[in-house]
Write a protein that holds these residues in place. Structure first.
Motif, PDB file in Angstrom:
ATOM      1  N   ILE A 168       2.270   1.581   2.305  1.00 55.26           N
ATOM      2  CA  ILE A 168       2.988   1.805   1.040  1.00 55.26           C
ATOM      3  C   ILE A 168       4.480   1.505   1.235  1.00 55.26           C
ATOM      4  CG2 ILE A 168       3.685   3.565  -0.654  1.00 55.26           C
ATOM      5  CD1 ILE A 168       0.921   4.909  -0.162  1.00 55.26           C
ATOM      6  N   ALA A 169       5.013   1.951   2.372  1.00 54.98           N
ATOM      7  CA  ALA A 169       6.440   1.699   2.650  1.00 54.98           C
ATOM      8  C   ALA A 169       6.739   0.202   2.629  1.00 54.98           C
ATOM      9  CB  ALA A 169       6.815   2.298   4.002  1.00 54.98           C
ATOM     10  N   LYS A 170       5.830  -0.577   3.216  1.00 51.16           N
ATOM     11  CA  LYS A 170       6.027  -2.036   3.240  1.00 51.16           C
ATOM     12  C   LYS A 170       5.959  -2.618   1.826  1.00 51.16           C
ATOM     13  CE  LYS A 170       4.655  -2.791   7.985  1.00 51.16           C
ATOM     14  NZ  LYS A 170       3.509  -2.608   8.859  1.00 51.16           N
ATOM     15  N   GLN A 171       5.135  -2.046   0.979  1.00 45.47           N
ATOM     16  CA  GLN A 171       4.988  -2.561  -0.384  1.00 45.47           C
ATOM     17  C   GLN A 171       6.210  -2.247  -1.245  1.00 45.47           C
ATOM     18  OE1 GLN A 171       2.301  -4.620  -0.743  1.00 45.47           O
ATOM     19  NE2 GLN A 171       2.155  -3.937   1.384  1.00 45.47           N
ATOM     20  N   VAL A 172       6.822  -1.087  -0.983  1.00 43.80           N
ATOM     21  CA  VAL A 172       7.964  -0.696  -1.836  1.00 43.80           C
ATOM     22  C   VAL A 172       9.306  -1.124  -1.250  1.00 43.80           C
ATOM     23  CG1 VAL A 172       6.733   1.236  -2.898  1.00 43.80           C
ATOM     24  CG2 VAL A 172       8.098   1.653  -0.844  1.00 43.80           C
ATOM     25  N   GLY A 173       9.280  -1.772  -0.087  1.00 43.82           N
ATOM     26  CA  GLY A 173      10.519  -2.317   0.454  1.00 43.82           C
ATOM     27  C   GLY A 173      11.136  -1.529   1.589  1.00 43.82           C
ATOM     28  N   GLY A 174      10.363  -0.706   2.253  1.00 41.81           N
ATOM     29  CA  GLY A 174      10.868   0.006   3.438  1.00 41.81           C
ATOM     30  C   GLY A 174      10.695   1.507   3.332  1.00 41.81           C
ATOM     31  N   TRP A 237       1.093   6.115  -6.074  1.00 47.63           N
ATOM     32  CA  TRP A 237       0.000   5.624  -5.237  1.00 47.63           C
ATOM     33  C   TRP A 237      -1.016   6.745  -5.045  1.00 47.63           C
ATOM     34  CZ3 TRP A 237      -0.376   0.689  -2.951  1.00 47.63           C
ATOM     35  CH2 TRP A 237       0.736  -0.125  -3.114  1.00 47.63           C
ATOM     36  N   VAL A 238      -2.238   6.349  -4.786  1.00 46.83           N
ATOM     37  CA  VAL A 238      -3.274   7.340  -4.489  1.00 46.83           C
ATOM     38  C   VAL A 238      -3.948   6.976  -3.166  1.00 46.83           C
ATOM     39  CG1 VAL A 238      -5.558   8.196  -5.154  1.00 46.83           C
ATOM     40  CG2 VAL A 238      -3.752   8.051  -6.860  1.00 46.83           C
ATOM     41  N   PHE A 239      -4.004   7.952  -2.288  1.00 45.50           N
ATOM     42  CA  PHE A 239      -4.784   7.834  -1.052  1.00 45.50           C
ATOM     43  C   PHE A 239      -6.110   8.525  -1.367  1.00 45.50           C
ATOM     44  CE2 PHE A 239      -4.966   9.472   3.630  1.00 45.50           C
ATOM     45  CZ  PHE A 239      -5.920   8.527   3.930  1.00 45.50           C
ATOM     46  N   PHE A 240      -7.188   7.757  -1.355  1.00 48.30           N
ATOM     47  CA  PHE A 240      -8.465   8.221  -1.897  1.00 48.30           C
ATOM     48  C   PHE A 240      -9.446   8.500  -0.769  1.00 48.30           C
ATOM     49  CE2 PHE A 240     -12.321   7.058  -4.647  1.00 48.30           C
ATOM     50  CZ  PHE A 240     -12.390   8.335  -5.177  1.00 48.30           C
ATOM     51  N   ARG A 241      -9.630   9.770  -0.447  1.00 43.53           N
ATOM     52  CA  ARG A 241     -10.467  10.148   0.692  1.00 43.53           C
ATOM     53  C   ARG A 241     -11.820  10.648   0.188  1.00 43.53           C
ATOM     54  NH1 ARG A 241      -9.339  13.290   4.728  1.00 43.53           N
ATOM     55  NH2 ARG A 241     -10.513  11.780   5.916  1.00 43.53           N
ATOM     56  N   ALA A 242     -12.653   9.690  -0.117  1.00 43.28           N
ATOM     57  CA  ALA A 242     -13.935  10.013  -0.742  1.00 43.28           C
ATOM     58  C   ALA A 242     -15.079   9.765   0.229  1.00 43.28           C
ATOM     59  CB  ALA A 242     -14.110   9.163  -1.980  1.00 43.28           C
ATOM     60  N   TRP A 243     -16.265  10.042  -0.246  1.00 42.53           N
ATOM     61  CA  TRP A 243     -17.484   9.842   0.554  1.00 42.53           C
ATOM     62  C   TRP A 243     -18.649   9.780  -0.409  1.00 42.53           C
ATOM     63  CZ3 TRP A 243     -20.085   8.073   4.332  1.00 42.53           C
ATOM     64  CH2 TRP A 243     -21.246   8.656   4.843  1.00 42.53           C
ATOM     65  N   GLY A 244     -19.513   8.813  -0.200  1.00 40.99           N
ATOM     66  CA  GLY A 244     -20.708   8.696  -1.037  1.00 40.99           C
ATOM     67  C   GLY A 244     -20.373   8.362  -2.482  1.00 40.99           C
ATOM     68  N   VAL A 245     -21.045   9.052  -3.385  1.00 39.98           N
ATOM     69  CA  VAL A 245     -20.931   8.736  -4.809  1.00 39.98           C
ATOM     70  C   VAL A 245     -19.520   8.992  -5.350  1.00 39.98           C
ATOM     71  CG1 VAL A 245     -21.623  11.035  -5.625  1.00 39.98           C
ATOM     72  CG2 VAL A 245     -22.137   9.042  -7.006  1.00 39.98           C
ATOM     73  N   MET A 246     -18.753   9.782  -4.618  1.00 39.21           N
ATOM     74  CA  MET A 246     -17.389  10.083  -5.088  1.00 39.21           C
ATOM     75  C   MET A 246     -16.530   8.812  -5.211  1.00 39.21           C
ATOM     76  SD  MET A 246     -14.652  12.663  -3.333  1.00 39.21           S
ATOM     77  CE  MET A 246     -12.893  12.415  -3.654  1.00 39.21           C
ATOM     78  N   ASP A 262      -5.131  -1.470  -7.619  1.00 38.09           N
ATOM     79  CA  ASP A 262      -4.388  -1.976  -6.457  1.00 38.09           C
ATOM     80  C   ASP A 262      -3.333  -0.989  -5.951  1.00 38.09           C
ATOM     81  OD1 ASP A 262      -2.558  -2.202  -8.458  1.00 38.09           O
ATOM     82  OD2 ASP A 262      -2.153  -4.339  -8.191  1.00 38.09           O
ATOM     83  N   HIS A 263      -3.314   0.215  -6.541  1.00 37.90           N
ATOM     84  CA  HIS A 263      -2.451   1.281  -6.018  1.00 37.90           C
ATOM     85  C   HIS A 263      -3.296   2.453  -5.507  1.00 37.90           C
ATOM     86  CE1 HIS A 263       0.857  -1.039  -7.370  1.00 37.90           C
ATOM     87  NE2 HIS A 263       1.736  -0.092  -7.130  1.00 37.90           N
ATOM     88  N   ILE A 264      -4.583   2.186  -5.332  1.00 42.26           N
ATOM     89  CA  ILE A 264      -5.471   3.190  -4.732  1.00 42.26           C
ATOM     90  C   ILE A 264      -5.882   2.665  -3.361  1.00 42.26           C
ATOM     91  CG2 ILE A 264      -7.592   4.530  -4.979  1.00 42.26           C
ATOM     92  CD1 ILE A 264      -7.616   3.763  -7.944  1.00 42.26           C
ATOM     93  N   ILE A 265      -5.629   3.467  -2.327  1.00 43.38           N
ATOM     94  CA  ILE A 265      -6.013   3.065  -0.975  1.00 43.38           C
ATOM     95  C   ILE A 265      -7.120   3.993  -0.494  1.00 43.38           C
ATOM     96  CG2 ILE A 265      -5.219   2.628   1.384  1.00 43.38           C
ATOM     97  CD1 ILE A 265      -2.373   2.387   0.243  1.00 43.38           C
ATOM     98  N   GLY A 266      -8.306   3.448  -0.361  1.00 47.09           N
ATOM     99  CA  GLY A 266      -9.455   4.248   0.042  1.00 47.09           C
ATOM    100  C   GLY A 266      -9.447   4.555   1.530  1.00 47.09           C
TER     101      GLY A 266
END
Lengths: 445, 293
Positions: A168-174, A237-246, A262-266
């Motif tokens: 995320i830091a790299k995407q927003v410029g540092g 941004w969303v850090f998405f810590r899911a499993w299975g159907v979630m 493109d702002h959700i990182i699984g």
């Protein structure tokens, strides 16, 4: 009627006697082979993620046994035990195979579920059996001084958190631009999901972003409230810590509330084909952390195709899964296992290893970039060096993106800032040792 | 305030999806006094059958009726092999039979149709539309319309047709119904077929939302509190129960969850159900059992 009953009884007795007579030969049937107990889940809700993994594991072992003549001549003997991803059935399997089977000893147990992994910890310590959790397991088990029999190899969720923040830091410029940013973590409300609360608090404190934590109850088939909360909070941004159907439900719900994919990182367990395909178009451009690179272009994949897949020797019924994220996850696990055996053979000779020798081999495992190249797994597996004090190795992952049809890596291997968490992790391990009154172990050799 | 209304509305709409599953339970309970534990497995089996046919090239209009035929065939087999041998047995025996049946159906589903996760596209976009300033999913609106239509059809079926009246007679007093010539096996076949149809509709809606996969069978967990609150024998009760559960669990997750630093929706619905059990054991619309002693 009476005669038929007598005949049936006689037949049963004969069958029993025959079985007893064959027992001694069964006991020695796999002498000279190395047992790999595979605790599979081909049934139940998690079967879609399990089946390709077992395919990857069994195909590689098949290749090693048939094409390479075994690991330094030692054949791998796989015994599969169905758990349906339940802890109690995994324990039954554990009791069945912990002392080996049919003359083949077990060198280490590679577990396949987080729940069992946590539950078996004390039992494995008592049995002195090394338990390996590839890209999983409890975080503080990296401390080999406190957890001599546990190996959370390759990757951990704390490092994953720092990799996500780094991306995320790299995407927003540092990193300096992180200050004031709102980063939400939507997590499966379980031990696995809650594992990143602490590292993200540390990262938030260091870089000044707002850390929003949002739990989703198991299994996660309804997430409207959570994603509306994210929208309301104005998360960037969303850090998405899911499993299975979630995972597919979350991706679709995000689209429904207008949050960009493109702002959700699984998480690494939210980044397979099975996770995104059910979400359809909503998953296009979705990002995920990837420890297991998908694809069939790796040299080892091509060899497997030639020697195992094409001749119809694969464990996969549906060979379209060949090269999928989960298939390659199994492949990576199998490669690590084989390299562990090779390490042990150098010290103890080319024969099946005992658990004590397996522990030594794991603590001296060193899969260098050069060795990965020799295996033909460059790009599939990152270098891994384990020591007696550090039971994880060098965690690394890529960020990948789903284009609607396939995953594509956006980065090379990223290592994250593991040093940032060192003190916190080892303090947890020390606290555990104190609580359990564990004797100190010198893990420097 | 707008946020609150958005959360409330989405909860209500989600509740209608829960009600779809609950209605399947109600149908069988009404006709036989049995809680059909296999309803979740039927949802899974129906959706998997549909999506498999669809993936083999059959369009919606062909796959849908063909799946209904499969579900009817299943109902006939269940009646013949499971229910008929247990006729006039204790309801607990029948309940245990449905428990076993759920494992058989799940096993068959995986054996015959595989364990893969399937995408299901019903052609309804799951995108937000603005209604009076509220952001509502077009798909949720579609699902709600289906639920309302289904309830209307079932209400007519139960109150206006000869078959519906027979069903109600069986539900009121099985022995009395049999004594006036109502054939119990036929009633059971019909009601299990209708329940199979409801399972298919619920399976398609849930499958379109989360993908058709094994965890579809777990949506029954959401239907339980709905049934307790609405009453096991009332279709309107299933709808009202669904709305209550959907709305309260959504609101609870937002406003109570942060106080306990965790998700609360799963158990909050059950707390609500327990509350109803204490105050109104038969549920909002359920019929209290009166027995002469």
């Amino acid at each position: 009627m009476k005669l038929s009953k007598t005949l049936a009884l006689f037949s049963a007795l004969l069958l029993g006697a025959t079985s007893l007579a064959t027992l001694p030969s069964l006991a020695a049937e796999h002498d000279g082979e190395q047992l790999y107990p595979l605790f599979s889940y081909r049934t139940g809700p998690y079967a879609p993620s399990g089946i390709p993994q077992w395919g990857g594991i069994r195909d590689y072992f098949n290749y090693i046994n048939e094409v390479k003549g075994g690991v330094d001549g030692v054949k791998i003997f796989v015994q599969e035990c169905e758990t349906a991803y339940t802890v109690e059935r995994a324990f039954e399997c554990y009791e069945r195979f912990k002392n080996g089977y049919a003359g083949a000893p077990v060198a280490a147990l590679f577990t396949t579920s987080s729940g069992f992994d946590a539950a078996v910890s004390e039992k494995a310590r008592a049995d002195k059996l090394p338990v390996v959790s590839v890209a999983g397991g409890r975080e503080d088990a990296v401390d080999g001084n406190v957890f001599p029999y546990q190996f959370p190899l390759l990757f951990d969720y704390w490092t994953e958190s720092s990799i996500v923040i780094d991306y995320i830091a790299k995407q927003v410029g540092g990193y300096d631009k992180l200050k004031g940013l709102k980063i939400a973590t939507v997590y499966h409300d379980s031990g696995y999901g809650r594992d990143t609360i602490e590292p993200l608090a540390i990262l938030s404190k260091k870089y000044g972003f707002e850390d929003i934590q949002i739990p989703v109850p198991h299994p996660g088939e309804q997430q409207q409230a959570q994603w509306q909360q994210i929208k309301e909070a104005g998360a960037d941004w969303v850090f998405f810590r899911a499993w299975g159907v979630m995972t597919p439900v979350g991706i679709k719900t995000a689209a429904r509330v207008g949050f960009p994919a493109d702002h959700i990182i699984g998480d690494i367990w939210s980044g397979s084909e099975e996770d995104v395909k059910p979400a359809g178009a909503a998953a296009t451009n979705y990002l995920a952390v990837s420890v297991y690179s998908p694809g069939v272009d790796f040299k080892i994949s091509q060899e497997l195709k030639k020697d195992i897949i094409d001749p119809g020797k694969s464990d996969l019924k549906d060979t379209s899964k060949f090269g999928s994220v989960y298939y390659n996850a199994g492949l990576v696990t199998a490669i690590i296992y084989v390299e562990t055996l090779r390490t042990g053979h150098k010290k103890f000779g080319n024969r099946p290893l005992t658990p004590a020798e397996g522990e030594w081999a794991l603590e001296h495992l060193d899969i260098t970039a050069q060795r990965i190249e020799e295996i033909g797994a460059t790009g599939l597996l990152s270098p891994l060096k384990v020591t007696a004090a550090d039971h994880e190795g060098s965690p690394a992952a890529k960020i990948q993106q789903w284009d609607g049809k396939a995953w594509h890596p956006l980065t090379d291997w990223l290592n994250g800032d593991r040093a940032l968490f060192h003190d916190a992790i080892f303090a947890k391990a020390a606290a555990y040792a104190k609580e359990k009154n564990l004797p100190p172990r010198d893990a420097t050799n | 305030m707008l946020f609150f209304l958005n959360v409330l509305t989405s909860g209500l709409l989600a509740g209608l999806m829960y009600a779809m599953v609950a209605i399947g339970f109600v149908l069988i309970y009404k006709a036989s006094g049995v809680f059909n534990f296999a309803q979740g497995s039927m949802v899974l089996f129906a959706a998997l059958t549909f999506v498999t046919l669809n993936e083999h090239g059959l369009p919606f209009w062909a796959a849908f009726p063909l799946t209904i035929v499969v579900m009817i065939a299943g109902a006939v087999l269940i009646e013949r092999l499971v229910l008929r041998p247990l006729v006039n047995r204790n309801p607990n025996t029948l309940f245990m039979a449905t428990l076993g049946l759920s494992f058989v159906i799940e096993g068959l589903a995986q054996l015959l149709l595989g364990t893969d996760v399937h995408q299901l596209d019903l052609g309804i976009d799951d995108i937000p539309v603005s209604v009076l300033g509220l952001q509502i999913s077009a798909f949720d609106l579609f699902a709600s319309a289906i639920a309302v239509a289904l309830v209307a059809v079932l209400a007519v079926l139960f109150s206006k047709t000869r078959m519906g009246i027979s069903l109600r007679a069986v539900a009121d007093d099985t022995l009395a119904a049999q004594s006036i010539g109502i054939r119990l096996p036929r009633i059971w076949r019909i009601v299990w077929s209708v329940s199979g149809f409801v399972a298919l509709v619920a399976g398609l809606l849930w499958g379109a939302r989360q993908g058709v996969q094994f965890s579809l069978s777990l949506v029954v967990l959401k239907a339980m509190p709905v049934l307790i609150i609405g009453g096991f024998s009332s279709i309107p009760g299933a709808i009202v129960g669904g709305l209550l559960v959907g709305a309260t669990e959504n609101l609870a997750d937002i406003y109570i969850g942060p106080l306990v630093q965790g998700s609360v929706s799963t158990w909050f619905a059950y707390i609500l159900a327990v509350g109803f059990l204490l105050i109104r054991p038969a549920g909002l619309f359920g019929e209290s059992a009166i027995e002469r002693v």
